[in-house]
Design a protein around this motif. Structure first.
Motif, PDB file in Angstrom:
ATOM      1  N   LEU A  36       0.723  -1.146   0.078  1.00  0.00           N
ATOM      2  CA  LEU A  36      -0.067   0.045   0.062  1.00  0.00           C
ATOM      3  C   LEU A  36       0.968   1.216   0.150  1.00  0.00           C
ATOM      4  CD1 LEU A  36      -2.768  -0.976   2.582  1.00  0.00           C
ATOM      5  CD2 LEU A  36      -3.145  -0.627   0.092  1.00  0.00           C
ATOM      6  N   ALA A  37       2.139   1.226   0.895  1.00  0.00           N
ATOM      7  CA  ALA A  37       2.729   2.287   0.845  1.00  0.00           C
ATOM      8  C   ALA A  37       3.571   2.380  -0.633  1.00  0.00           C
ATOM      9  CB  ALA A  37       3.933   2.226   1.799  1.00  0.00           C
ATOM     10  N   ALA A  38       3.683   1.404  -1.261  1.00  0.00           N
ATOM     11  CA  ALA A  38       4.438   1.778  -2.548  1.00  0.00           C
ATOM     12  C   ALA A  38       3.356   2.465  -3.606  1.00  0.00           C
ATOM     13  CB  ALA A  38       4.865   0.425  -2.925  1.00  0.00           C
ATOM     14  N   ILE A  76       4.050   4.542   8.840  1.00  0.00           N
ATOM     15  CA  ILE A  76       4.450   5.777   9.276  1.00  0.00           C
ATOM     16  C   ILE A  76       5.107   6.368   8.201  1.00  0.00           C
ATOM     17  CG2 ILE A  76       5.603   6.706  11.009  1.00  0.00           C
ATOM     18  CD1 ILE A  76       3.132   5.424  12.184  1.00  0.00           C
ATOM     19  N   LEU A  77       4.863   7.539   7.795  1.00  0.00           N
ATOM     20  CA  LEU A  77       5.722   8.084   6.890  1.00  0.00           C
ATOM     21  C   LEU A  77       6.305   9.322   7.607  1.00  0.00           C
ATOM     22  CD1 LEU A  77       3.180   8.618   3.980  1.00  0.00           C
ATOM     23  CD2 LEU A  77       4.952   7.011   4.236  1.00  0.00           C
ATOM     24  N   ARG A  81      10.695  14.814  11.446  1.00  0.00           N
ATOM     25  CA  ARG A  81      11.934  14.295  11.390  1.00  0.00           C
ATOM     26  C   ARG A  81      11.651  12.693  11.530  1.00  0.00           C
ATOM     27  NH1 ARG A  81      13.570  11.705  16.289  1.00  0.00           N
ATOM     28  NH2 ARG A  81      12.001  11.722  18.138  1.00  0.00           N
ATOM     29  N   GLU A  82      12.502  11.936  11.006  1.00  0.00           N
ATOM     30  CA  GLU A  82      12.502  10.482  10.459  1.00  0.00           C
ATOM     31  C   GLU A  82      12.801   9.787  12.170  1.00  0.00           C
ATOM     32  OE1 GLU A  82      14.174   6.947   7.898  1.00  0.00           O
ATOM     33  OE2 GLU A  82      14.762   9.196   7.396  1.00  0.00           O
ATOM     34  N   LEU A  83      11.685   9.204  12.295  1.00  0.00           N
ATOM     35  CA  LEU A  83      11.812   8.266  13.736  1.00  0.00           C
ATOM     36  C   LEU A  83      12.617   6.764  13.452  1.00  0.00           C
ATOM     37  CD1 LEU A  83       8.523   8.655  15.468  1.00  0.00           C
ATOM     38  CD2 LEU A  83      10.557   9.716  16.282  1.00  0.00           C
ATOM     39  N   THR A 136      10.723   6.714   1.582  1.00  0.00           N
ATOM     40  CA  THR A 136      11.137   6.128   2.831  1.00  0.00           C
ATOM     41  C   THR A 136       9.996   6.130   3.843  1.00  0.00           C
ATOM     42  OG1 THR A 136      13.411   7.005   2.958  1.00  0.00           O
ATOM     43  CG2 THR A 136      12.403   6.469   4.938  1.00  0.00           C
ATOM     44  N   PHE A 137       9.757   5.020   4.397  1.00  0.00           N
ATOM     45  CA  PHE A 137       8.745   4.682   5.430  1.00  0.00           C
ATOM     46  C   PHE A 137       8.918   3.712   6.318  1.00  0.00           C
ATOM     47  CE2 PHE A 137       7.943   1.891   1.583  1.00  0.00           C
ATOM     48  CZ  PHE A 137       7.337   0.782   2.275  1.00  0.00           C
TER      49      PHE A 137
END
Length: 265
Positions: A36-38, A76-77, A81-83, A136-137
């Protein structure tokens, strides 16, 4: 089947869980969330399945996912900031433990690094998988034994596991429980994004309840023992060996072989 209407009645989030994808059966909800993210799914997309045929935990271990459990993955996107995966593991574990305590009245402990534990038996697990490609996700997957039947897999839960129904003697509301997990997850995620991760990390350590305990870990195929001294912000465990030397085991390298609170994990 999972009742989406009941879920949305309890959902108080702005983003997490607002796009809900339900499936009767999938190989893995994490894989479904990645697909789904893709395809461009938004932040907070939630995949829930009645069963998984190829559910997995850390290091590719199989995770039995029969009807009656809560099997889900959250997309999560990156925002402000990137966690890191360790932070998401802490947030996911805390939000699940808090939700179980609020909705069911059972207080689970957390087993290092990614388990929900009740009286030394596994109640659930967390698996965070990150992608660093064109988009990125991270996908946060979780399995919680809620109304699973007892017995050996594939018909029931694993022998060293336990479910909320077995603990309480009654059926528990999957939809209300998952909504509470999402509500708590978003609050913790927002706090971490604003620089407030420390309080979550401290609570995570308290729920582990392992400082001062002698444990055995499997690290790169070998067993190491030591007394738990502390935990790092990356989720690693700091131990003191029998000869007095401190050493650290990273979250993604070690597995508990034995401990007071997670004897069979």
């Amino acid at each position: 089947m999972f009742d989406a209407g009941k879920f949305f009645e309890g959902l108080k989030t702005k983003g997490l869980g607002r796009r809900l994808e339900t499936r009767a059966s999938v190989g893995s909800t994490n894989d479904e969330a990645k697909a789904l993210a893709a395809a461009g799914a938004p932040h907070g997309t939630l995949v829930v399945a009645e069963t998984q045929t190829s559910g997995r935990g850390r290091f590719g271990r199989s995770w039995w996912s029969p009807p009656g459990g809560l099997w889900f993955s959250l997309l999560i996107l990156p925002r402000e900031r990137e966690l890191r995966a360790a932070e998401l593991t802490v947030i996911a574990g805390l939000s699940a433990a808090r939700a179980i305590e609020t909705v069911v009245g059972v207080r689970p402990l957390l087993g290092w690094p990614n388990d929900l534990v009740f009286e030394g038996r596994k109640l659930g697990g967390i698996l965070v998988e990150a992608s660093h490609g064109m988009k990125t996700f991270a996908v946060v997957g979780a399995g919680i034994n809620v109304n699973n039947d007892a017995g050996a897999p594939p018909g029931g839960i694993a022998p060293n596991s336990i479910s909320l129904r077995l603990i309480t003697g009654s059926e528990q509301p999957l939809e209300r429980l998952l909504a509470a997990v999402m509500n708590g997850f978003e609050a913790l995620l927002d706090a971490a994004g604003a620089g407030g991760f420390d309080s979550a990390w401290e609570e995570w350590k308290r729920r582990l309840g392992m400082v001062g305990e002698v444990v055995a870990l499997t690290v790169d195929g070998k067993t190491r023992s030591g007394t738990v001294k502390d935990f790092t912000r990356d989720g690693g465990m700091v131990l003191t060996s029998p000869d007095g030397e401190d050493f650290e085991v990273a979250l993604d390298r070690g597995t508990l072989a034995s401990s007071k609170y997670a004897k069979h994990l």
